[in-house]
Write a protein that holds these residues in place. Structure first.
Motif, PDB file in Angstrom:
ATOM      1  N   ARG A  13       9.539 -77.823  26.861  1.00 23.11           N
ATOM      2  CA  ARG A  13       9.873 -76.991  28.038  1.00 23.11           C
ATOM      3  C   ARG A  13      10.468 -77.844  29.149  1.00 23.11           C
ATOM      4  NH1 ARG A  13       5.946 -71.683  28.502  1.00 23.11           N
ATOM      5  NH2 ARG A  13       6.653 -71.007  26.462  1.00 23.11           N
ATOM      6  N   SER A  68       3.442 -73.601  17.989  1.00 20.39           N
ATOM      7  CA  SER A  68       3.600 -72.413  18.819  1.00 20.39           C
ATOM      8  C   SER A  68       4.484 -71.378  18.126  1.00 20.39           C
ATOM      9  CB  SER A  68       4.186 -72.778  20.184  1.00 20.39           C
ATOM     10  OG  SER A  68       5.478 -73.301  20.062  1.00 20.39           O
ATOM     11  N   MET A  97      13.911 -79.363  28.034  1.00 20.70           N
ATOM     12  CA  MET A  97      15.000 -78.377  28.140  1.00 20.70           C
ATOM     13  C   MET A  97      15.428 -78.203  29.594  1.00 20.70           C
ATOM     14  SD  MET A  97      14.106 -75.099  25.791  1.00 20.70           S
ATOM     15  CE  MET A  97      13.293 -75.289  24.230  1.00 20.70           C
ATOM     16  N   LYS A 151      17.027 -72.837  28.544  1.00 20.88           N
ATOM     17  CA  LYS A 151      16.766 -71.425  28.892  1.00 20.88           C
ATOM     18  C   LYS A 151      17.663 -70.994  30.042  1.00 20.88           C
ATOM     19  CE  LYS A 151      11.771 -71.630  27.868  1.00 20.88           C
ATOM     20  NZ  LYS A 151      11.671 -73.025  27.414  1.00 20.88           N
ATOM     21  N   TRP A 201      18.207 -74.874  22.653  1.00 24.89           N
ATOM     22  CA  TRP A 201      17.974 -75.969  23.606  1.00 24.89           C
ATOM     23  C   TRP A 201      18.456 -75.539  24.997  1.00 24.89           C
ATOM     24  CZ3 TRP A 201      14.479 -79.291  23.609  1.00 24.89           C
ATOM     25  CH2 TRP A 201      14.521 -80.433  24.419  1.00 24.89           C
ATOM     26  N   SER A 237       6.795 -67.784  22.924  1.00 23.06           N
ATOM     27  CA  SER A 237       7.494 -69.044  22.699  1.00 23.06           C
ATOM     28  C   SER A 237       8.832 -68.723  22.046  1.00 23.06           C
ATOM     29  CB  SER A 237       6.664 -69.956  21.796  1.00 23.06           C
ATOM     30  OG  SER A 237       7.334 -71.179  21.618  1.00 23.06           O
ATOM     31  N   GLY A 238       9.890 -69.315  22.571  1.00 23.97           N
ATOM     32  CA  GLY A 238      11.232 -68.943  22.123  1.00 23.97           C
ATOM     33  C   GLY A 238      11.429 -69.051  20.624  1.00 23.97           C
ATOM     34  N   ALA A 274       6.535 -77.254  16.015  1.00 26.96           N
ATOM     35  CA  ALA A 274       5.950 -76.483  17.094  1.00 26.96           C
ATOM     36  C   ALA A 274       5.011 -75.473  16.438  1.00 26.96           C
ATOM     37  CB  ALA A 274       7.037 -75.787  17.892  1.00 26.96           C
ATOM     38  N   ALA A 291      14.682 -75.372  13.033  1.00 27.97           N
ATOM     39  CA  ALA A 291      16.017 -74.962  13.495  1.00 27.97           C
ATOM     40  C   ALA A 291      17.090 -75.866  12.895  1.00 27.97           C
ATOM     41  CB  ALA A 291      16.069 -75.017  15.014  1.00 27.97           C
ATOM     42  N   ASP A 345      13.522 -82.314  15.961  1.00 27.38           N
ATOM     43  CA  ASP A 345      13.258 -81.442  17.105  1.00 27.38           C
ATOM     44  C   ASP A 345      12.854 -82.246  18.336  1.00 27.38           C
ATOM     45  OD1 ASP A 345      14.035 -79.082  15.965  1.00 27.38           O
ATOM     46  OD2 ASP A 345      12.087 -78.687  15.077  1.00 27.38           O
ATOM     47  N   ALA A 346      12.093 -81.642  19.216  1.00 30.89           N
ATOM     48  CA  ALA A 346      11.732 -82.302  20.468  1.00 30.89           C
ATOM     49  C   ALA A 346      10.550 -83.238  20.257  1.00 30.89           C
ATOM     50  CB  ALA A 346      11.433 -81.261  21.537  1.00 30.89           C
ATOM     51  N   ILE A 352      11.827 -66.132  28.770  1.00 34.41           N
ATOM     52  CA  ILE A 352      12.284 -67.016  27.680  1.00 34.41           C
ATOM     53  C   ILE A 352      13.568 -66.479  27.048  1.00 34.41           C
ATOM     54  CG2 ILE A 352      11.631 -68.364  25.648  1.00 34.41           C
ATOM     55  CD1 ILE A 352       8.812 -68.346  26.475  1.00 34.41           C
ATOM     56  N   ARG A 392      -2.195 -69.512  28.351  1.00 36.66           N
ATOM     57  CA  ARG A 392      -0.909 -69.118  27.769  1.00 36.66           C
ATOM     58  C   ARG A 392      -1.096 -67.923  26.826  1.00 36.66           C
ATOM     59  NH1 ARG A 392       3.218 -73.216  24.639  1.00 36.66           N
ATOM     60  NH2 ARG A 392       4.857 -71.688  24.332  1.00 36.66           N
TER      61      ARG A 392
END
Ligand code: 2P0
Length: 325
Positions: free
Chosen positions: A193, A106, A196, A19, A17, A138-139, A104, A12, A283-284, A25, A70
């Motif tokens: 998650r 994901s 955020m 929800k 960042w 996943s977003g 991620a 990104a 990122d995170a 999501i 998940r």
């Protein structure tokens, strides 16, 4: 009832960042990313009559627990959409994303899973519908449906039907590079998650973050249209710092950075002072991604590799969207 698909991860430049709806999501803000060709997930899904539950294998290992749940929860959505609640699958997923790179997985994982599962179960979904489905896994994954530069429009509806990715510029539009700088030790303490959620609920700076997004998005799209690395890089770097500032103003405060993270940020800014257009984003987690144009490859790589605490540097080009294999 078998299909297989491949999807790349994405980085990104304008971050997602926070929800506004956790189960669906739905994001608080729109975001914009670049899909990367160096990192991807390949997934096959086989719906079989002899199964009474899903069987999930990741990198050839049978998976149980939260990770498997998940995947099953996501397949429940696909089963519901297809009107086949009793169709269970054997899923094989292979990650070509070094977990230590701080991407991620994901994102590539859920994009590949959504595409393969929808096709295998006979659910006809165009790219927009696939992006909506993928988002619910996943977003950030909803952006990996497309290649190149991609915007995720946050939408305004409560059912999420207008929250999906749209392509901005294709993978072959602009030859730029993203170096993933991998740290020697990179423990992630707070999952994105949770990070955020805490930021949305408690950060004094969160409203300012949300307010800043429309300007960043409009400006970065101008930069992409002009293939202006300075403009794109400056906006991405500032957006990243603003996202991380929200975590410092959360309660309790937290940060994803380690000391090596800060060393890399300073090295990139020093490099820029010598005239090399290189820009960072984070990122995170503690790893850093560096954006630059290919003529500066050698200099950027050398500088990054020589930083104490850096384990590896993996360079990627813009990548394609989801494909069936
Ligand atoms: C992004 N990140 O835009 C932002 C920037 C991390 C920082 O999307 O809860 O794995 O599955 O929607 O997409 C990481 O969060 O979170 C992320 P979920 P996701 O790439």
């Amino acid at each position: 009832m078998k299909a297989a698909a491949k999807a790349h991860t994405n980085i990104a430049l304008i971050k997602y960042w926070g929800k506004r709806d956790e189960p669906l999501i739905l994001p608080m803000n729109s975001s914009l990313s670049l899909t990367l060709d160096g990192f991807y997930t390949a997934t096959s899904v086989d719906f079989r009559n002899d199964l009474s539950t899903d069987h999930f294998y990741l990198n050839e290992q049978f998976v149980t627990g939260a990770e498997k749940n998940r995947v099953t929860a996501f397949l429940d959505r696909i089963r519901a959409a297809a009107g086949k609640p009793d169709a269970f699958a054997e899923i094989h997923s292979t990650n070509h994303v070094p977990t230590a790179a701080g991407f991620a997985s994901s994102a590539s994982g859920f994009a590949a899973l959504a595409a393969a599962a929808a096709k295998a179960i006979g659910l006809s979904a165009d790219e927009q519908q696939l992006s909506i489905l993928t988002r619910q896994g996943s977003g950030s994954a909803c952006r990996s449906v497309y290649g190149g530069f991609v915007e995720w429009e946050k939408g305004t509806l409560s059912d999420g039907s207008d929250s999906y990715a749209v392509p901005v510029a294709s993978a072959n539009y602009w030859d730029i590079r993203v170096a993933a700088v991998i740290l020697s030790s990179a423990e992630k303490k707070i999952l994105s998650r949770e990070g955020m959620r805490r930021t949305v609920d408690t950060s004094a700076y969160y409203p300012a973050w949300v307010d800043s997004i429309p300007n960043d998005l409009a400006a970065i799209k101008e930069g992409i249209a002009a293939k202006d690395i300075e403009k794109v890089g400056e906006i991405a770097e500032a957006n990243c710092l603003r996202m991380h500032a929200t975590t410092l103003a959360a309660n309790p405060p937290f940060s994803y950075w380690q000391s090596t993270t800060v060393s890399i940020m300073q090295t990139v800014q020093d490099l820029r002072a010598t005239g090399v257009p290189a820009f960072f984003t984070i990122d995170a987690g503690p790893n850093v991604k560096v954006l630059y144009t290919p003529e500066h490859e050698e200099k950027v790589r050398n500088m990054l590799q020589n930083i104490t605490g850096v384990h590896d540097v993996k360079v990627s080009k813009p990548g394609e969207g989801v494909s069936y294999i």
